[in-house]
Design a protein around this motif. Structure first.
Motif, PDB file in Angstrom:
ATOM      1  N   SER A 189       0.828  -1.218   0.000  1.00  0.00           N
ATOM      2  CA  SER A 189       0.000   0.000   0.000  1.00  0.00           C
ATOM      3  C   SER A 189       0.857   1.260   0.000  1.00  0.00           C
ATOM      4  O   SER A 189       1.879   1.326   0.675  1.00  0.00           O
ATOM      5  CB  SER A 189      -0.896   0.019   1.236  1.00  0.00           C
ATOM      6  N   SER A 233       0.195   5.567   0.235  1.00  0.00           N
ATOM      7  CA  SER A 233      -0.750   6.645   0.502  1.00  0.00           C
ATOM      8  C   SER A 233      -0.065   7.975   0.262  1.00  0.00           C
ATOM      9  O   SER A 233       1.006   8.230   0.807  1.00  0.00           O
ATOM     10  CB  SER A 233      -1.231   6.540   1.961  1.00  0.00           C
ATOM     11  N   ASP A 275       1.189  15.217  -7.169  1.00  0.00           N
ATOM     12  CA  ASP A 275       1.357  13.834  -7.618  1.00  0.00           C
ATOM     13  C   ASP A 275       2.816  13.432  -7.439  1.00  0.00           C
ATOM     14  O   ASP A 275       3.717  14.282  -7.521  1.00  0.00           O
ATOM     15  CB  ASP A 275       0.992  13.698  -9.100  1.00  0.00           C
ATOM     16  N   THR A 303       4.968   3.605 -10.308  1.00  0.00           N
ATOM     17  CA  THR A 303       3.554   3.936 -10.203  1.00  0.00           C
ATOM     18  C   THR A 303       3.406   5.408  -9.882  1.00  0.00           C
ATOM     19  O   THR A 303       4.097   5.924  -9.005  1.00  0.00           O
ATOM     20  CB  THR A 303       2.894   3.108  -9.074  1.00  0.00           C
ATOM     21  N   THR A 304       2.499   6.089 -10.570  1.00  0.00           N
ATOM     22  CA  THR A 304       2.174   7.472 -10.242  1.00  0.00           C
ATOM     23  C   THR A 304       1.006   7.460  -9.274  1.00  0.00           C
ATOM     24  O   THR A 304      -0.008   6.808  -9.520  1.00  0.00           O
ATOM     25  CB  THR A 304       1.807   8.270 -11.508  1.00  0.00           C
ATOM     26  N   VAL A 305       1.179   8.190  -8.167  1.00  0.00           N
ATOM     27  CA  VAL A 305       0.135   8.273  -7.147  1.00  0.00           C
ATOM     28  C   VAL A 305      -0.311   9.726  -7.067  1.00  0.00           C
ATOM     29  O   VAL A 305       0.498  10.622  -6.810  1.00  0.00           O
ATOM     30  CB  VAL A 305       0.652   7.771  -5.775  1.00  0.00           C
ATOM     31  N   THR A 306      -1.588   9.968  -7.302  1.00  0.00           N
ATOM     32  CA  THR A 306      -2.112  11.333  -7.338  1.00  0.00           C
ATOM     33  C   THR A 306      -2.156  11.958  -5.956  1.00  0.00           C
ATOM     34  O   THR A 306      -2.208  11.262  -4.939  1.00  0.00           O
ATOM     35  CB  THR A 306      -3.533  11.360  -7.949  1.00  0.00           C
ATOM     36  N   ALA A 318      -2.444   4.069  -3.754  1.00  0.00           N
ATOM     37  CA  ALA A 318      -2.332   2.957  -4.692  1.00  0.00           C
ATOM     38  C   ALA A 318      -2.073   1.679  -3.888  1.00  0.00           C
ATOM     39  O   ALA A 318      -1.487   1.731  -2.808  1.00  0.00           O
ATOM     40  CB  ALA A 318      -1.193   3.190  -5.685  1.00  0.00           C
ATOM     41  N   LEU A 362      -0.571  -2.173  -4.722  1.00  0.00           N
ATOM     42  CA  LEU A 362       0.006  -3.126  -5.667  1.00  0.00           C
ATOM     43  C   LEU A 362      -0.407  -4.513  -5.196  1.00  0.00           C
ATOM     44  O   LEU A 362       0.142  -5.043  -4.222  1.00  0.00           O
ATOM     45  CB  LEU A 362       1.524  -2.969  -5.720  1.00  0.00           C
TER      46      LEU A 362
END
Length: 118
Positions: A41, A43, A49, A59-62, A67, A69
């Motif tokens: 996880s 956060s 971003d 991975t792009t996390v806004t 996100a 995985l």
């Protein structure tokens, strides 16, 4: 007393069944452990971003998002958080599913993963 082959086979049969059952159980436990990698996880509580590089996946996390995985397991090494202002933070790895990556405004840290289920 001389025993025939069929008598010897009958004597060894329960031992063979027990040994075969034990091997089957060990194999099943081993395969189950290999397939249950756990979810990793991430956060992002920050205002921008970010890109999270786990070493083998990016991975792009806004901003204000997160996100997960799925079935990822542990990272192969360190986790790098890349912010938009050419800032990077490296979290020493491997990072495993019992931890979560928590990102803030220019910060990143590891915390124990949430154990609550919905």
């Amino acid at each position: 007393m001389i025993q025939t082959r069929s008598q010897l086979d009958a004597t060894n049969s329960p031992i063979r069944l027990a040994l075969g059952g034990l091997i089957g159980v060990l194999l099943m436990v081993t395969l189950t452990a290999c397939n249950d990698n756990g979810d990793l996880s991430i956060s992002n509580n920050g205002p921008t971003d970010v890109t999270v590089d786990t070493g083998d996946e990016e991975t792009t996390v806004t901003a204000g998002g997160g996100a997960v995985l799925l079935d990822y397991g542990c990272t192969p090494g360190d986790v790098t958080i890349k912010f938009t202002a050419d800032q990077e933070i490296v979290l020493t790895g491997p990072v495993c599913p019992d931890q979560q990556v928590v990102i803030g405004d220019g910060t990143a840290r590891l915390e124990p993963a949430s154990t609550s289920e919905t």
